[in-house]
Design a protein around this motif. Structure first.
Motif: not given
Length: 219
Positions: A58-60, A157-162
């Motif tokens: 998340t920070l990245c 990006k959120v999809l990738l992070g999840v």
């Protein structure tokens, strides 16, 4: 989703999973926790590690990771605390007498009783292991810097992070459940004393090298 985004997703996901296959402090902690005799409580470690990874991801993604990585004081602090934490775990692993492993259960049915306090303790251990390892931050930062451009949407990006967070969690859970299999578990438990000592040496060496690297860079 166009072909370019699919290519980015596959590239990042593959690089992330390959890095996950490389045994590190988190992997050692998962195995150690799984061998204690309760797979449900051991999932706390997996959840803690995944949560720590989610924090760094998340920070990245929001750009804070880049700022943190340039803060020498913060990175040094993380390294020192992380190194001491690993050496603390190593100390307890190395000092445990052989008879302390006599209570390890080979009965998988008896090892399913859930304890919230134990689960929370395992969660904290896993979270600290992940969050106090600055290599996690630098890994995700380098991964996103190389693969993700400003043109990529926030939803992607959120999809990738999840996705990466879930992969971390389920990979560790898979290891825990693999060690819950009676035949595999019996073999590991017979060697639990020696595994714990090797764990102590490995984690202690990693912690020592982290502290040594910090010390060697001091003027």
């Amino acid at each position: 989703m166009d072909i370019n985004l699919i290519s980015i997703f596959v590239s990042v996901a593959a690089a992330h999973f390959l890095a996950l296959l490389s045994p590190g402090p988190d992997f050692v902690l998962v195995v150690k926790s799984a061998l204690k005799g309760n797979q449900k409580n051991a999932i706390g470690v997996a959840l803690g590690i995944a949560t720590a990874n989610a924090v760094y991801i998340t920070l990245c993604l929001i750009g804070v990771g880049a700022i943190l990585s340039t803060s020498i004081g913060l990175m040094v602090t993380l390294k020192v605390i992380g190194g001491l934490f690993l050496m603390y775990i190593a100390y307890h692993a190395l000092k445990a007498p052989k008879n302390a492993y006599a209570n390890f259960s080979t009965n998988t049915k008896a090892s399913t009783e859930f304890s919230l306090s134990c689960f929370c303790k395992e969660f904290v251990t896993g979270f600290l292991s992940g969050i106090l390892n600055p290599k996690n931050l630098l890994f995700y930062l380098s991964l996103f810097t190389v693969a993700l451009t400003p043109e990529v949407s926030i939803s992607f990006k959120v999809l990738l992070g999840v996705w990466m967070t879930l992969v971390v969690f389920f990979w560790d859970v898979a290891i825990i459940y693999m060690l819950s299999k009676t035949t595999i578990r019996q073999k590991f438990i017979r060697a639990a004393f020696y595994i714990d000592k090797v764990t102590g040496v490995v984690l202690g060496a990693i912690g020592f090298n982290i502290l040594k690297s910090v010390w060697s860079k001091q003027p």
